[in-house]
Design a protein around this motif. Structure first.
Motif, PDB file in Angstrom:
ATOM      1  N   CYS A 374       0.862  -1.182   0.000  1.00  0.00           N
ATOM      2  CA  CYS A 374       0.000   0.000   0.000  1.00  0.00           C
ATOM      3  C   CYS A 374       0.898   1.231   0.000  1.00  0.00           C
ATOM      4  O   CYS A 374       2.095   1.130   0.202  1.00  0.00           O
ATOM      5  CB  CYS A 374      -0.924   0.012   1.199  1.00  0.00           C
ATOM      6  N   SER A 375       0.293   2.376  -0.249  1.00  0.00           N
ATOM      7  CA  SER A 375       1.136   3.563  -0.315  1.00  0.00           C
ATOM      8  C   SER A 375       0.448   4.755   0.300  1.00  0.00           C
ATOM      9  O   SER A 375      -0.767   4.865   0.324  1.00  0.00           O
ATOM     10  CB  SER A 375       1.485   3.873  -1.768  1.00  0.00           C
ATOM     11  N   HIS A 381       4.534   1.013   1.446  1.00  0.00           N
ATOM     12  CA  HIS A 381       4.663   0.021   2.511  1.00  0.00           C
ATOM     13  C   HIS A 381       4.496  -1.375   1.949  1.00  0.00           C
ATOM     14  O   HIS A 381       3.623  -1.616   1.113  1.00  0.00           O
ATOM     15  CB  HIS A 381       3.567   0.231   3.570  1.00  0.00           C
ATOM     16  N   PHE A 382       5.331  -2.283   2.449  1.00  0.00           N
ATOM     17  CA  PHE A 382       5.141  -3.702   2.173  1.00  0.00           C
ATOM     18  C   PHE A 382       4.984  -4.393   3.513  1.00  0.00           C
ATOM     19  O   PHE A 382       5.736  -4.109   4.440  1.00  0.00           O
ATOM     20  CB  PHE A 382       6.386  -4.310   1.495  1.00  0.00           C
TER      21      PHE A 382
END
Lengths: 490, 377
Positions: A374-375, A381-382
């Motif tokens: 997601c960002s 982000h991972f």
């Protein structure tokens, strides 16, 4: 001639040493006399001026005579070069004694200069609209920046406690750094493309030579863990690895840009597949994760002949960003390897015995690994979430540590943390070398997690691991999306 | 109280029992039966009552002192003043209670404790309201320090009081053999989480019209020794946040099916782990450093300051939420810091990891309360 000169100098060294202290095995007390050496076998000419610098390395004999002493006493500001008892007895190795006292002053000059950090955006900007002038400009930046960063690290080496500094592995890396520093600082200013090519060739050589740094440092730390506190080891190693990474990024970028420039098919700042040097403008989160998942699963499948756990993707996956793909690949590679290994160990440990083909029923399936992407406006982000049994407390408190001073009660991890580095003489810290089988990918080196943290934190990201002992682990990676964070060199 | 006196008392007992040495909590034997409860009696007086009677006034006095040390203007706030009066009166009442020498006195004492506990039930929301009004008179660091102190002390006081009440009841009525007072030696977190989830689900549906499901997985057969009320409180707070985030974020991005909330239980060697994972959009990086601050809330101001009287349903739901454990579904800003205090009380911890525009993971680590746990409470 030179051998005898050596021998004479050695004798006088011994005499001086005895005079000044009780023994020469505790050289902290013999601060008035410092022995210096370089690992290379080049003869230091007794008269000629070998370097273009302003100082002449004096006659070896004079090093340890009065001149040497005088030089020493005036150098009280700098910490003495750690003494090497190995060198005294190891004459058969034909180690040269030269005086680096004047060079230490040069080191001071470089070490006192601040490091000019760069952001990813600047790297991309420089490479985007390439021209000869730009290439030369960036070449000169690298040429001046690398010695400064090396000088800072050499100073760190000199500040290590004596017993660590004389460890043969640490010493070797120290010597490598000194020779690289000398080579780079003496390189003349780049004015033409030919100069740039020569510079890139030099840097390429150095990169190759320094592939042994990580294994040597790891083995050195292994052996010295009982002698210095863990915090100091971690700080030292983190600084070393961050700086090493930064130098490699600068060097590889310059080399790649030069190669692109010479490539006949290259006309603009960006290659066809979106690369500017080593930076890719088309990193796609989903593609990277899928690729890495494929690679890691393949290794486990080949070695243990089982169907490894699936890697499922979740969240907003189609994110394209600008980054150095090598870095993220390495981090995800290491994390996925750990996850898959954890899951197999927890749910079907018997299958980890290589020749075991019959004990796993065909219908057996492992719980999958979930990777969520997601960002936010500024970061990506991972989250790698697995059910691999978690990490017990005693190991969890040391997963980021480079120290081997704690031995685990678990029989598997007997011995030191980086013991497997004996089988790995050279390491670049990339996925490519493991895929190319230069390093066996499933060999547990113990450096995957700490090195991954270095990679994330280099451009201002973060890597956190939360575990549920008995169930599984979650790893959280955060990297900057906009490329506007300065290099983090601690 | 001098430590030596209690050491002596505890040593003189051979029967397994629950003792509190001066400040540490020590369960000497797991299997607690009614026989053991009876063995407490020495001249028909429970040691527990004696300990409680001597320990509580000390702690209550400290609370009174702390409240007295607040700045004057804060102390005159009606909410804070009422809490102060409560503590002072309870201190007087328990201190003034005569020495417990008979069963009747014991019964009276237990009744007094029960009354006190009931009176103090809504202390934290009251203090919260008071500090909200006094925001401008005290800087947030001082408020944080005071509240941390107050909450930890309150947890301890309630623990001792309720423990005694429960032991007394266990002695005189039927009791669940798994319980030592308020400690459940074989607590199943899965059952507890299910109950809390049901409660919060209803609350959420009442307030928003829809609510996500809660799935519990992991090592669901885990049992461990803990104080169920504490865990209930912590889980309810976390679930409230998750439910609210899920519903509000789904509304924001026009997502019609609410993704479930996943609660995972694990049992490790040293602690129990509970992870609550939601897809409620996460906490923005700007807010992340302050989520554990008191009075920090992401609920917009007007929503919780004015009670809408024209919308009957809203009023009802607000009241229903007020009736819940410790306060409304959201808005006071005390849920997370309070939950963290509870978690840390017995040596556990609580962490929140946020994935922006996806969701949050809250990790709760709890230690078993058994012989090996040596903590100051």
């Amino acid at each position: 001639m030179h051998w005898r000169a050596n021998r004479c100098s050695l004798k006088s060294n011994n005499i001086i040493a005895k005079k000044n202290s009780g023994s020469y095995f505790f050289p902290q007390q013999t601060r008035n006399v410092t022995y210096t050496k370089t690992p290379s076998h080049t003869t230091v000419p007794l008269t000629a001026n070998s370097s273009s610098s302003t100082t002449t390395p004096p006659h070896p004999l004079s090093t340890v005579s009065i001149t040497g002493l005088k030089a020493n006493s005036s150098n009280s500001a700098t910490p003495p070069r750690p003494l090497s008892t190995v060198s005294i007895t190891g004459l058969a190795d034909s180690i040269q004694f030269t005086s680096l006292q004047p060079n230490n002053r040069i080191l001071d000059q470089y070490a006192s200069q601040p490091v000019h950090t760069i952001t990813l955006r600047q790297l991309v900007f420089f490479g985007r609209n390439l021209s000869e002038e730009r290439l030369i400009q960036s070449g000169n930046y690298v040429r001046t920046e690398l010695p400064i960063r090396l000088a800072h690290r050499i100073r760190d080496f000199q500040n290590l406690p004596f017993i660590v500094g004389t460890n043969p592995h640490i010493e070797m890396v120290y010597g490598l750094y000194w020779s690289a520093f000398e080579k780079l600082r003496q390189f003349p200013k780049i004015n033409t493309m030919e100069d740039n090519d020569a510079f890139c060739a030099t840097v390429k050589e150095l990169l190759k030579e320094h592939l042994v740094v990580i294994p040597q440092l790891a083995m050195g730390m292994n052996e010295c863990s009982d002698h210095i506190p863990e915090k100091q080891i971690n700080l030292f190693m983190n600084k070393m690895l961050l700086s090493r990474l930064s130098r490699r990024v600068l060097a590889e970028q310059q080399i790649a840009l030069t190669e692109n420039w010479h490539d006949p098919g290259y006309c603009e700042g960006i290659t066809n597949d979106g690369y500017i040097g080593v930076v890719s403008t088309r990193c796609n989160a989903r593609d990277i994760v899928t690729e890495v998942a494929k690679m890691t699963r393949k290794h486990f499948q080949n070695k243990y002949r089982i169907v490894p756990p699936d890697v499922l993707l979740d969240g907003e996956q189609d994110i394209t960003f600008t980054y150095i793909p090598e870095h993220i690949e390495y981090i995800l590679y290491e994390l996925l390897k750990n996850s898959i290994r954890g899951i197999i160990e927890k749910h079907a440990p018997a299958s980890l015995i290589s020749d075991n083909t019959t004990s796993i029923p065909k219908s057996f399936s492992f719980p999958p690994i979930l990777v969520t992407i997601c960002s936010s406006p500024t970061d990506i982000h991972f989250r790698v979430s697995d059910q691999g049994g978690g990490i017990p407390d005693e190991i969890y408190s040391h997963i980021w540590s480079f120290s081997s001073s704690h031995k685990f009660s678990d029989g598997k991890k007997n011995g030191y943390k980086f013991v497997n580095f004996e089988k790995v003489p050279k390491m670049a810290g990339t996925v490519e070398e493991q895929e190319g089988a230069r390093i066996p990918p499933l060999l547990h080196l113990g450096i995957g997690l700490p090195l991954s943290k270095v990679y994330t934190e280099y451009w201002g990201g973060a890597l956190k691991i939360m575990t549920m002992d008995g169930y599984g682990t979650d790893a959280y990676i955060r990297i900057a999306k906009l490329g506007n964070r300065e290099e983090n060199l601690l | 109280m001098p430590i030596s006196r209690f050491r002596f008392i505890s040593l003189s007992f051979k029967a397994p029992r629950l003792t509190f040495t001066n400040t540490s909590f020590n369960i000497l034997k797991r299997d607690y039966t009614t026989q053991d409860v009876i063995s407490f009696y020495d001249d028909k007086v429970t040691k527990s009552a004696r300990y409680t009677r001597s320990e509580l006034p000390v702690r209550l006095a400290r609370r009174v002192k702390a409240l007295q040390n607040l700045p004057f203007i804060v102390g005159t706030n009606p909410y804070i003043k009422s809490v102060y009066r409560l503590y002072f009166n309870s201190f007087e009442a328990i201190r003034g209670f005569p020495e417990i020498t008979s069963i009747e006195k014991d019964a009276e004492f237990a009744a007094l404790l029960k009354e006190t506990v009931d009176l103090h039930a809504v202390n934290i929301p009251t203090l919260a309201k008071g500090f909200q009004e006094c925001r401008k008179y005290m800087n947030s660091e001082d408020i944080k320090f005071f509240l941390d102190d107050m909450i930890r002390a309150r947890i301890g006081i309630r623990l001792i009081a309720e423990q005694h009440i429960a032991l007394y009841n266990a002695l005189h009525n039927d009791h669940d053999p798994n319980f030592i007072g308020i400690i459940n030696t074989r607590m199943r977190p899965e059952k507890l989480i299910e109950q809390c989830a049901k409660f919060v689900h209803e609350l959420c549906e009442l307030h928003y019209g829809s609510a996500p499901e809660t799935i519990i997985d992991g090592q669901i057969d885990t049992t461990f020794m803990y104080v169920p009320v504490h865990l209930e409180y912590i889980i309810t707070e976390i679930l409230k946040n998750s439910h609210r985030a899920t519903v509000e974020y789904s509304q924001k991005i026009n997502r019609y099916d609410l993704p479930p909330i996943q609660v995972t239980i694990s049992q490790g060697k040293n602690n129990i782990g509970i992870r609550v994972r939601d897809q409620g959009g996460g906490v923005s990086a700007k807010d992340l450093p302050s989520i554990f601050d008191y009075s920090f809330t992401t609920v917009p101001r007007d929503e919780h300051e004015d009670h809408p009287t024209n919308n009957i349903l809203a009023g009802v739901s607000t009241m229903a939420m007020q009736a819940g454990l410790g306060g409304p579904i959201a808005g006071l800003g005390y849920g997370l810091p309070l939950a963290r205090n509870y978690a840390e009380y017995f040596g556990g911890s609580m962490h929140l990891m946020s994935l922006h525009s996806h969701g949050c993971d809250v990790f709760l680590y709890l230690k078993q309360i058994d012989e090996s746990l040596d903590l100051q409470i």
